[in-house]
Design a protein around this motif. Structure first.
Motif, mmCIF file in Angstrom:
data_model
loop_
_atom_site.group_PDB
_atom_site.id
_atom_site.type_symbol
_atom_site.label_atom_id
_atom_site.label_comp_id
_atom_site.label_asym_id
_atom_site.label_seq_id
_atom_site.Cartn_x
_atom_site.Cartn_y
_atom_site.Cartn_z
ATOM 1 N N ILE A 1 0.847 -1.198 0.000
ATOM 2 C CA ILE A 1 0.000 0.000 0.000
ATOM 3 C C ILE A 1 0.884 1.251 0.000
ATOM 4 C CG2 ILE A 1 -1.777 1.288 1.267
ATOM 5 C CD1 ILE A 1 -2.569 -1.559 2.457
ATOM 6 N N PHE A 2 1.954 1.210 0.792
ATOM 7 C CA PHE A 2 2.883 2.339 0.877
ATOM 8 C C PHE A 2 3.494 2.642 -0.497
ATOM 9 C CE2 PHE A 2 7.050 4.245 1.794
ATOM 10 C CZ PHE A 2 6.643 5.330 2.577
ATOM 11 N N ILE A 3 3.906 1.592 -1.217
ATOM 12 C CA ILE A 3 4.480 1.770 -2.557
ATOM 13 C C ILE A 3 3.470 2.471 -3.468
ATOM 14 C CG2 ILE A 3 5.167 0.503 -4.646
ATOM 15 C CD1 ILE A 3 6.420 -1.599 -2.688
ATOM 16 N N LYS A 4 2.224 2.047 -3.416
ATOM 17 C CA LYS A 4 1.196 2.649 -4.265
ATOM 18 C C LYS A 4 0.957 4.110 -3.889
ATOM 19 C CE LYS A 4 -0.829 -1.427 -6.051
ATOM 20 N NZ LYS A 4 -0.273 -1.157 -7.360
ATOM 21 N N ALA A 5 0.891 4.395 -2.601
ATOM 22 C CA ALA A 5 0.659 5.773 -2.148
ATOM 23 C C ALA A 5 1.842 6.675 -2.519
ATOM 24 C CB ALA A 5 0.402 5.800 -0.647
ATOM 25 N N GLN A 6 3.056 6.144 -2.373
ATOM 26 C CA GLN A 6 4.243 6.920 -2.753
ATOM 27 C C GLN A 6 4.238 7.201 -4.249
ATOM 28 O OE1 GLN A 6 5.506 8.511 -0.092
ATOM 29 N NE2 GLN A 6 7.571 8.013 -0.743
ATOM 30 N N ARG A 7 3.823 6.232 -5.043
ATOM 31 C CA ARG A 7 3.765 6.436 -6.495
ATOM 32 C C ARG A 7 2.742 7.513 -6.836
ATOM 33 N NH1 ARG A 7 1.570 4.677 -11.412
ATOM 34 N NH2 ARG A 7 3.065 5.184 -13.043
#
Length: 178
Positions: free
Chosen positions: A42-48
């Motif tokens: 989820i963090f990767i998606k939010a950072q993207r």
């Protein structure tokens, strides 16, 4: 509020449709994932999403919409993991997963409706970038709770944070007219 409910359902229908199609492709391999691994996804998606909002150049042809959908679906996976526990092998049929998905959505939508009533739909005046920042803040909170072995003193638990992230992502998708 009725309009919000219909918009919410339309976003969730899109997310659920993709989720079920991926279940057909991959099964429920995600059932082996521990919560910190889901949190990191989820963090990767939010950072993207944040990078897409801040950078003019995009090198991958996927926008914010698909990432917000991913956040919703990964959060629902996490809520299912909290309820069912982590599995050693994929262990659920598409029908079982669909039922669990819908259960978590119903609980999360009810939370949205209650908060929406109290806050007067303040999210409608928020920017998508602010919703992204709130999701990132919730992720940092979840990571801290995970680092504390799931214990909190006065704060909401991990499940409430996942639910809030779902609702923020739904609001963002409504703003983006997805």
């Amino acid at each position: 509020m009725q309009d919000t409910s219909k918009q919410y359902d339309a976003v969730i229908d899109t997310c659920k449709s993709l989720f079920i199609k991926k279940m057909s492709d991959y099964g429920c391999a995600w059932r082996i994932m521990r919560l910190p691994s889901l949190t990191d996804q989820i963090f990767i998606k939010a950072q993207r999403i944040r990078s897409l909002q801040e950078n003019e150049v995009r090198k991958v042809d996927e926008g914010e919409v698909s990432e917000f959908i991913g956040i919703i679906n990964y959060c629902i996976m996490a809520l299912i993991q909290i309820e069912k526990g982590i599995a050693d092998q994929p262990d659920l049929s598409t029908e079982e997963v669909t039922e669990l998905y819908e259960k978590q959505v119903a609980i999360t939508k009810k939370l949205m409706e209650d908060k929406n009533h109290d806050y007067g739909e303040a999210w409608r005046d928020m920017r998508v970038s602010s919703l992204t920042d709130l999701i990132l803040q919730k992720l940092l909170r979840v990571k801290q709770i995970e680092n504390n072995a799931g214990k909190t003193i006065v704060s909401e638990g991990i499940d409430a944070n996942y639910q809030d992230m779902i609702n923020y992502a739904v609001f963002a998708l409504i703003h983006l007219n997805a």
